[in-house]
Design an enzyme around this catalytic site. Sequence first.
Site, PDB file in Angstrom:
ATOM      1  N   ARG A  25       0.832  -1.202   0.000  1.00  0.00           N
ATOM      2  CA  ARG A  25       0.000   0.000   0.000  1.00  0.00           C
ATOM      3  C   ARG A  25       0.865   1.251   0.000  1.00  0.00           C
ATOM      4  O   ARG A  25       1.804   1.363   0.783  1.00  0.00           O
ATOM      5  CB  ARG A  25      -0.926  -0.009   1.215  1.00  0.00           C
ATOM      6  N   SER A  39     -12.777   4.785  15.577  1.00  0.00           N
ATOM      7  CA  SER A  39     -13.311   3.453  15.894  1.00  0.00           C
ATOM      8  C   SER A  39     -12.380   2.703  16.840  1.00  0.00           C
ATOM      9  O   SER A  39     -12.833   2.046  17.786  1.00  0.00           O
ATOM     10  CB  SER A  39     -13.487   2.657  14.596  1.00  0.00           C
ATOM     11  N   GLY A  44     -10.986  -0.377  20.326  1.00  0.00           N
ATOM     12  CA  GLY A  44      -9.720  -1.060  20.272  1.00  0.00           C
ATOM     13  C   GLY A  44      -9.493  -1.689  18.906  1.00  0.00           C
ATOM     14  O   GLY A  44     -10.319  -1.572  18.001  1.00  0.00           O
ATOM     15  N   GLY A  64      -1.277  -4.651   7.950  1.00  0.00           N
ATOM     16  CA  GLY A  64      -1.955  -3.843   8.962  1.00  0.00           C
ATOM     17  C   GLY A  64      -1.460  -2.413   9.033  1.00  0.00           C
ATOM     18  O   GLY A  64      -1.538  -1.762  10.076  1.00  0.00           O
ATOM     19  N   GLU A  65      -0.963  -1.891   7.901  1.00  0.00           N
ATOM     20  CA  GLU A  65      -0.414  -0.524   7.877  1.00  0.00           C
ATOM     21  C   GLU A  65      -1.463   0.517   8.288  1.00  0.00           C
ATOM     22  O   GLU A  65      -1.177   1.433   9.054  1.00  0.00           O
ATOM     23  CB  GLU A  65       0.116  -0.212   6.478  1.00  0.00           C
ATOM     24  N   ARG A  66      -2.700   0.361   7.777  1.00  0.00           N
ATOM     25  CA  ARG A  66      -3.754   1.324   8.125  1.00  0.00           C
ATOM     26  C   ARG A  66      -4.062   1.266   9.620  1.00  0.00           C
ATOM     27  O   ARG A  66      -4.234   2.309  10.274  1.00  0.00           O
ATOM     28  CB  ARG A  66      -5.024   1.049   7.317  1.00  0.00           C
ATOM     29  N   ASN A  99      -4.045  -7.623   1.608  1.00  0.00           N
ATOM     30  CA  ASN A  99      -4.646  -6.368   1.166  1.00  0.00           C
ATOM     31  C   ASN A  99      -5.630  -6.581   0.027  1.00  0.00           C
ATOM     32  O   ASN A  99      -6.666  -5.928  -0.041  1.00  0.00           O
ATOM     33  CB  ASN A  99      -3.555  -5.381   0.734  1.00  0.00           C
ATOM     34  N   ARG A 102      -8.969  -7.746   1.145  1.00  0.00           N
ATOM     35  CA  ARG A 102      -9.736  -6.678   1.769  1.00  0.00           C
ATOM     36  C   ARG A 102     -10.139  -5.596   0.770  1.00  0.00           C
ATOM     37  O   ARG A 102     -10.802  -4.638   1.122  1.00  0.00           O
ATOM     38  CB  ARG A 102      -8.900  -6.001   2.873  1.00  0.00           C
TER      39      ARG A 102
END
Length: 280
Positions: A25, A39, A44, A64-66, A99, A102
């Site tokens: 990404r 959120s 959490g 899990g960069e975002r 990614n 998703r």
Amino acid sequence: MHTVADRKLFMLKPEEIVSNTYKSRKRFDEYELKRLADSISANGIIEPLIVRKTDDGKYELIAGERRLRAAKLAGLRRVPCILHITDDITAVVYSINENSQRCNLSFFEQALSIKKLTDDFGLSQSEVAIRLGIAQSTLCNKLRLLRLDESIRNRIDSANLTERHAMALLRLDESKRNEVLDKIISKNLSVYQAEELVENILYPFEKENTETDDNIPPVRKTAIGDIRLFSNSLSKLLTTMQNAGVDATSKKYETEKYIEYKVRIKKTPAQNSFEQLKIC
């Protein structure tokens, strides 16, 4: 330390996690990151980040960069992580798949990630296709997207155009791509309209008449079910050929007596003309 499916689950400080050199990404929507941060502040992080330990003892992010960026915005002191023991190639493959599943990566980001696997790790296209679980023809088409220069790719991304819009532009000479992209964006053309626009630029031949009589009445459209069925079947066949990398196009003409379909298939580089098939 706990284990989940033979993978270690533990908490890390966000600053302890370094970004992956080969991360897929590249673009992040600031508004969406803020929403995700809100959120995370309330609920959490539900799904752990994926990390691996490097030779120098650091924790490198695989996926899990975002979530990591949003966690930093939310001010989290620690984030849940799952530790994977993996090599560089597998880490890149995992990042692309995670990614892609998703729908977080743009098609250009997917193409760039695939190119890294072939260029940086020396994998063949067939090997990459197997690792990613996609057809080799699909992989080749994604790599073809990188023939568009970076400025055009950025414009396509910014306008939220589709992969098929990009593929249509690929058929044009570089000198014409920006001008056609201007029209696609300004007129908000659908994929079908964009493909028609490109088709008319590539093959601006005049409408031909298969009749010998010069005084043929105006074209009359028909609505016969069998003809529609044939037309749909031909359209699906062309789409299949194009997805396989074949440069194939079609045109439809009508006269008082006939409906004519012309299919043009580009020959191999060793040949210099187009095959033409007439179906009446």
